[in-house]
Design a protein around this motif. Structure first.
Motif, short mmCIF file in Angstrom:
data_model
loop_
_atom_site.label_atom_id
_atom_site.label_comp_id
_atom_site.label_asym_id
_atom_site.label_seq_id
_atom_site.Cartn_x
_atom_site.Cartn_y
_atom_site.Cartn_z
N ASP A 244 0.73 -0.96 0.05
CA ASP A 244 0.07 0.13 0.09
C ASP A 244 0.72 1.24 0.06
OD1 ASP A 244 -2.25 -1.28 -0.33
OD2 ASP A 244 -2.82 -1.12 2.02
N ALA A 245 2.05 1.46 0.83
CA ALA A 245 2.61 2.28 0.85
C ALA A 245 3.42 2.80 -0.46
CB ALA A 245 3.89 2.28 1.98
N GLU A 246 3.85 1.45 -1.10
CA GLU A 246 4.54 1.51 -2.26
C GLU A 246 3.71 2.25 -3.32
OE1 GLU A 246 7.97 -1.63 -3.15
OE2 GLU A 246 5.98 -2.41 -3.26
N ASN A 247 2.41 1.99 -3.38
CA ASN A 247 1.52 2.46 -4.48
C ASN A 247 0.83 3.66 -3.90
OD1 ASN A 247 2.28 0.14 -6.37
ND2 ASN A 247 1.11 -1.09 -4.83
N SER A 248 1.07 4.36 -2.84
CA SER A 248 0.31 5.37 -2.26
C SER A 248 0.70 6.77 -2.71
CB SER A 248 0.57 5.44 -0.87
OG SER A 248 1.75 5.80 -0.39
N GLY A 249 1.75 6.52 -3.69
CA GLY A 249 2.10 8.03 -4.23
C GLY A 249 3.00 8.88 -3.43
N ILE A 250 3.19 8.41 -2.06
CA ILE A 250 4.20 9.00 -1.14
C ILE A 250 5.64 8.75 -1.72
CG2 ILE A 250 5.12 9.31 1.22
CD1 ILE A 250 2.15 8.55 2.09
N ASP A 251 6.44 9.64 -1.42
CA ASP A 251 8.15 9.56 -2.00
C ASP A 251 8.56 8.82 -0.70
OD1 ASP A 251 10.51 9.66 -2.51
OD2 ASP A 251 10.73 11.65 -3.10
N LEU A 252 8.99 7.69 -0.83
CA LEU A 252 9.53 6.83 0.30
C LEU A 252 10.93 7.34 0.55
CD1 LEU A 252 7.84 3.44 -0.03
CD2 LEU A 252 7.11 5.37 1.25
N GLN A 253 11.49 8.07 -0.24
CA GLN A 253 12.96 8.36 -0.07
C GLN A 253 13.26 9.86 0.19
OE1 GLN A 253 12.40 6.78 -3.60
NE2 GLN A 253 12.35 4.89 -2.16
N SER A 254 12.08 10.50 0.54
CA SER A 254 12.23 11.75 1.23
C SER A 254 12.68 11.91 2.46
CB SER A 254 11.15 12.55 0.56
OG SER A 254 9.68 12.14 1.35
N HIS A 255 12.48 13.22 3.15
CA HIS A 255 12.53 13.15 4.54
C HIS A 255 11.11 13.41 5.02
CE1 HIS A 255 16.77 15.24 5.40
NE2 HIS A 255 16.57 15.15 4.21
N PHE A 256 10.98 12.72 6.12
CA PHE A 256 9.73 12.87 6.80
C PHE A 256 9.63 13.61 8.01
CE2 PHE A 256 9.86 9.10 4.24
CZ PHE A 256 8.69 9.05 3.57
N PHE A 257 8.94 14.45 8.32
CA PHE A 257 8.81 15.47 9.42
C PHE A 257 7.67 15.24 10.27
CE2 PHE A 257 11.52 17.62 6.61
CZ PHE A 257 12.45 18.02 7.27
N ALA A 258 7.78 15.04 11.50
CA ALA A 258 6.52 15.06 12.47
C ALA A 258 6.76 16.37 13.35
CB ALA A 258 6.68 13.84 13.48
N SER A 259 5.74 17.12 13.52
CA SER A 259 5.72 18.44 14.30
C SER A 259 4.90 18.67 15.33
CB SER A 259 5.86 19.48 13.35
OG SER A 259 6.64 19.55 12.19
N ILE A 260 5.08 19.05 16.36
CA ILE A 260 4.01 19.30 17.39
C ILE A 260 3.96 20.89 17.72
CG2 ILE A 260 3.32 19.06 19.79
CD1 ILE A 260 4.95 16.51 19.82
N VAL A 261 2.72 21.51 17.15
CA VAL A 261 2.69 23.05 17.25
C VAL A 261 1.66 23.22 18.43
CG1 VAL A 261 1.78 24.81 16.02
CG2 VAL A 261 2.89 23.03 14.74
N PHE A 262 2.11 23.96 19.49
CA PHE A 262 1.39 24.41 20.69
C PHE A 262 0.89 25.51 20.36
CE2 PHE A 262 4.81 21.29 21.75
CZ PHE A 262 4.33 20.58 23.01
N GLN A 263 -0.55 25.85 20.76
CA GLN A 263 -1.14 27.02 20.58
C GLN A 263 -2.37 27.14 21.35
OE1 GLN A 263 -1.35 27.41 16.09
NE2 GLN A 263 -3.06 25.88 16.14
N GLY A 264 -2.62 28.21 21.76
CA GLY A 264 -3.88 28.48 22.39
C GLY A 264 -3.89 27.71 23.65
#
Length: 594
Positions: free
Chosen positions: A80-100
């Motif tokens: 599924d991941a292979e065929n999802s269209g996501i570039d599996l050789q890119s950088h992957f970022f996870a961010s936590i944004v605190f607001q309010g």
């Protein structure tokens, strides 16, 4: 079971380390706002190369799956991941944004990745998201994922997934976190990758959806000065091109409204302070590097008291040629007082201290120089008689050790030792202090307290030998030169620590895996130094015994073996349980062969 985008991104992160292709600059980082409090970066290309070039294949990883069904499920997720269209050789970022405010549920986690085929990605969502309803806003498409209460937005080159979080309970959002099964047991009510905030489990109204879509729109169209890339420490982190990285912006966290109790002068003190860290898997070692970028106020305090270096003599006089580990630290305690004064809390602190001891904060901080060391050796597993059950013996780890703290101003030190807080605990005898209560002294480790050092030892022999200054520690090759001149230095001989783990209770393959685990690691060192004006640099190295193979490959290889043994053990346990519940044969009614 239907897959959601959160699982695809997480699967892609794992899958990316299996493929190999040309990497590109982390364009995904331009979608990260400068208001992000925490950012995690995974460089898939680098991890890819290090695994694939060392023969790590998907088949080998699937072999570690618990069951055949699980392996098939993992394989399906991979496809599924292979065929999802996501570039599996890119950088992957996870961010936590605190607001309010926390109660407003405006904080969120964002997962960001590149797309190599937006049409495939759209087709994937249409196939796998039950309530797929495609919408368009400006120059991007999006869907509202009801189950996850999240927005999935994408354009031709990138995908952003955001979901609200509760900053007061972040652990529930970790993969593998707590989740509950639905009444029929076929799937979890809450996806373990991204838990659903309680406030959003009710009907999703249009206003809620519009607010989160607007946030995705905002991220897709961040101006350069609005992105995390405009913050110099974050930009430097990306340039390091590490296997993995982390960025922490304390200012973004405490200015978000999440921590309303933090005084304004504390915020001013921490203004401009950032933390970055990287991890690199090399042949025979893992390198950890961290930087503290000090803001103007903190840097000013640091410069006022100058650079302080660890006292190697305190370490080298330990009475043993070979040690298990040590930690040495040099820190001017008066900096603590300066920081407290800068926050305006010194009056409160002095009032609290004076009420019980008659001392001031400065009295206590001036009493010690800020040089300390802990050294240990002769680590072993020994049999000791139980204190509560005479005649019964238990195995416990034991070691010889010394902890020593250098005294600063003698007058301040004597004032502390004779204060109402301590005068009933210690009494002066000649040039040193002793514990006043003999019964209390008998239950505590041996201690020596003079106007030069406060020293505690594992036993009186080690203590006296250390105080005699006749030690002859021989640090492992390269360790002394590495820690010399630093404000913090540490070392652990992991080979010695792990070697004491008993093998007598392990059997068969379990024993083999234990032996391989014990043969994996060599040692660990950590050093912290000032890299010029406003930056404090920390470097840690985890060394493996096999210097010729990549450390990540060694960990993966061991992990697959551990998984295999656990799978076999689980199968044996199940077979045993099944045999216990098998229907017994009624021998009384059995038919005679005659």
């Amino acid at each position: 079971m239907k897959r959601t985008i959160s699982k695809v991104l997480l699967t892609a992160v794992a899958a990316a380390v299996i493929l190999s292709s040309c990497s590109k600059n982390p364009e995904e980082s331009r979608y990260i706002p400068k208001t992000a409090g925490v950012v995690i970066d995974l460089n898939a290309k680098q991890l890819t190369t290090k695994l694939v070039t060392n023969g790590i294949t998907m088949d080998k990883l699937f072999a570690a799956a618990d069951t055949k069904d699980t392996a098939n499920e993992v394989m399906k997720a991979w496809k599924d991941a292979e065929n999802s269209g996501i570039d599996l050789q890119s950088h992957f970022f996870a961010s936590i944004v605190f607001q309010g405010q926390a109660a407003e549920k405006k904080s969120y986690v964002a997962l960001t990745a590149s797309l190599k085929d937006a049409d495939k990605f759209e087709a994937y969502l249409k196939k796998n998201v039950a309530d797929f309803s495609l919408k368009t806003q400006n120059d991007f498409k999006y869907i509202w994922e009801t189950k996850q209460h999240a927005v999935i937005g994408w354009n031709k080159s990138a995908v952003i997934y955001i979901s609200a979080i509760d900053p007061n309970n972040l652990e529930q959002y970790a993969p593998g976190g707590s989740n509950q099964s639905s009444p029929n047991g076929d799937q979890p009510i809450v996806d373990s990758a991204v838990a659903v905030p309680a406030a959003l489990r009710a009907t999703d109204d249009d206003a809620t959806i519009k607010n989160w879509v607007a946030e995705v729109d905002h991220l897709f169209h961040l101006k350069k000065e609005e992105s995390a890339g405009s913050i110099e420490p974050f930009a430097k982190l990306l340039k390091e091109n590490a296997d993995a990285g982390v960025f922490v912006n304390p200012e973004a966290i405490y200015n978000s409204g999440q921590f309303t109790m933090i005084p304004a002068n504390v915020k001013k003190l921490m203004e401009g302070t950032y933390y970055t860290g990287t991890v690199n898997f090399e042949n025979g070692k893992i390198l950890f590097n961290g930087n503290t970028f000090m803001g103007k106020e903190i840097a000013g305090i640091y410069k006022k008291y100058g650079k302080k270096e660890i006292d190697l003599d305190m370490l080298k006089k330990y009475p043993a040629e070979s040690i298990t580990g040590f930690i040495s630290y040099a820190f001017d305690f008066r900096m603590i007082g300066e920081i407290i004064k800068a926050t305006g809390m010194d009056g409160v602190v002095n009032m609290a201290i004076s009420g019980k001891s008659g001392l001031s904060m400065d009295d206590i901080l001036n009493a010690f120089e800020g040089q300390l060391v802990y050294v240990a050796s002769d680590l072993a597993i020994t049999k000791k008689e139980s204190e509560y059950m005479p005649g019964e013996f238990v195995e416990k780890p034991s070691a010889k050790w010394i902890f020593s703290l250098k005294v600063g101003n003698k007058d301040a030190f004597n004032k502390v030792m004779t204060s109402p807080m301590l005068k009933e605990v210690f009494t002066r005898e000649g040039d040193h202090y002793v514990i006043a209560n003999p019964m209390a002294a008998a239950t505590m480790p041996p201690v020596s307290i003079t106007e030069k050092f406060v020293t505690v030892g594992s036993d009186s022999v080690v203590l006296q030998q250390y105080l005699g200054g006749k030690g002859s520690v021989k640090l492992p090759e390269g360790v002394e030169s590495k820690v010399k001149g630093s404000m913090l230095g540490g070392y652990v001989d992991l080979e010695k620590v792990i070697s004491i783990i008993p093998e007598d209770k392990a059997e068969g393959d379990e024993k083999t895996v234990l032996q391989k685990s014990k043969a994996l690691l060599k040692d660990f060192t950590v050093v912290s130094k000032a890299d010029g004006g406003d930056v404090q640099h920390t470097e840690a190295v985890l060394t493996f015994k096999n210097k010729d193979q990549n450390s990540l490959v060694q960990l993966v290889n061991l992990g697959t073996e551990v998984a295999k043994v656990m799978k076999e053990k689980k199968a044996k346990e199940k077979a045993y349980e099944d045999s216990l519940f098998a229907a017994p044969v009624d021998t009384a009614t059995a038919v005679s062969p005659n």
